[in-house]
Design a protein around this motif. Structure first.
Motif, PDB file in Angstrom:
ATOM      1  N   ASN A 201      64.959  77.766  28.470  1.00 42.85           N
ATOM      2  CA  ASN A 201      63.841  77.502  29.407  1.00 42.85           C
ATOM      3  C   ASN A 201      64.235  76.808  30.378  1.00 42.85           C
ATOM      4  OD1 ASN A 201      62.282  79.481  27.968  1.00 42.85           O
ATOM      5  ND2 ASN A 201      61.403  77.830  26.585  1.00 42.85           N
ATOM      6  N   ARG A 205      64.736  78.096  34.197  1.00 35.38           N
ATOM      7  CA  ARG A 205      63.777  77.102  35.204  1.00 35.38           C
ATOM      8  C   ARG A 205      64.657  76.479  36.307  1.00 35.38           C
ATOM      9  NH1 ARG A 205      59.473  72.254  34.130  1.00 35.38           N
ATOM     10  NH2 ARG A 205      59.417  71.449  36.068  1.00 35.38           N
ATOM     11  N   ASP A 246      56.654  82.013  33.018  1.00 36.20           N
ATOM     12  CA  ASP A 246      55.802  80.787  33.218  1.00 36.20           C
ATOM     13  C   ASP A 246      54.821  80.607  34.486  1.00 36.20           C
ATOM     14  OD1 ASP A 246      55.320  78.074  33.987  1.00 36.20           O
ATOM     15  OD2 ASP A 246      57.333  77.411  33.320  1.00 36.20           O
ATOM     16  N   VAL A 253      60.363  82.679  30.279  1.00 29.31           N
ATOM     17  CA  VAL A 253      60.244  81.502  29.349  1.00 29.31           C
ATOM     18  C   VAL A 253      60.384  82.305  27.869  1.00 29.31           C
ATOM     19  CG1 VAL A 253      59.007  80.012  28.173  1.00 29.31           C
ATOM     20  CG2 VAL A 253      58.939  80.090  30.582  1.00 29.31           C
TER      21      VAL A 253
END
Length: 272
Positions: A201, A205, A246, A253
């Motif tokens: 994750n 990100r 997300d 995610v």
């Protein structure tokens, strides 16, 4: 065109082949994350890109030149490497460690010059550790120490920074602290960042480009949307993942997952 690339790499430790016929181009001015299961060759690839390791076959190129044929200091002026869990000599202060980043620009045992101190002071300030400059490294928290090591890499004044698991052993807030610093360095200072990271994750990100490896080979590479899919994670990690978006970042995610073949599933089949 990528400034840093590798072509047809083969890397082995003794008789054990770790990477086979691997080629990759690192996007310039972006954050690249290398993911994959333990032992798949992630750190080996990073060490080869940084010339810590030399391939048995193939080559790594920086600005179109084979790095194996370039002078060490010349490479160190263009590319910095932060290894996994680095250690500093006991009693070394923050400023002393960061000053080591100026080594590629030193001649013999020359003293630090005004330009060196300017780079050191800037690195201390941009990483938020200037207030600790006179403290011993071993008196700092894990997150603070990691920022100091990044400051040392910044003091090298390189366009490319490679990091091997920079968030290992850090708690959640310190992990974000380090990753947001790297994101700042990319966005504001336009540094190319390449990092090995375990947290999928976090990779999704913070990275523009993700390289997914398994058994010494690249299985998939591209954006988070390209790589963070059920099919890719099943192939690379042997997991059945639930992927959602997300709401804050709009990035994929991994919400939860199970092993594709788990001990419990195997036991149930035997019982039947």
């Amino acid at each position: 065109m990528s400034r840093l690339s590798a072509k047809n790499l083969k890397i082995a430790y003794g008789e054990t082949e770790i990477i086979r016929d691997l080629s990759v181009e690192i996007p310039d001015g972006k954050i690249t994350s290398i993911i994959g299961p333990n032992g798949c060759g992630k750190s080996t690839l990073l060490k080869t890109l940084s010339r810590i390791l030399f391939p048995h076959n193939g080559a790594v190129y920086l600005d179109g030149k084979e790095i194996a044929k370039e002078a060490t200091k010349k490479i160190a002026q263009k590319m910095a490497i932060l290894p996994q869990s680095p250690d500093a000599p006991e009693g070394l202060t923050v400023a002393e460690l960061v000053s080591y980043g100026r080594y590629p620009y030193q001649k013999g045992f020359g003293k630090l010059k005004a330009d060196d101190w300017k780079a050191i002071d800037w690195a201390l300030q941009v990483t938020g550790v200037d207030a600790f400059r006179n403290r011993p490294i071993d008196a700092l928290s894990g997150g603070q120490r990691q920022r100091v090591w990044i400051a040392m890499a910044l003091a090298q004044e390189t366009d490319i920074i490679l990091l091997d698991e920079p968030t290992t052993y850090l708690d959640l807030s310190h992990q974000l602290e380090v990753l947001e610093l790297l994101q700042y360095l990319n966005r504001v200072e336009h540094r190319t960042i390449v990092m090995v990271i375990h947290d999928l994750n976090q990779a999704a990100r913070f990275a523009h480009h993700i390289v997914a490896m398994k058994d010494g080979e690249i299985q998939k590479q591209g954006s988070a949307d390209d790589v963070m899919t059920c099919e890719v994670l099943r192939n690379v990690f042997n997991i059945d993942a639930e992927i959602v978006t997300d709401p804050r970042t709009r990035k994929p995610v991994c919400l939860c997952y199970d092993l594709v073949t788990s001990y419990n599933n195997a036991a149930d089949k035997i019982a039947q």
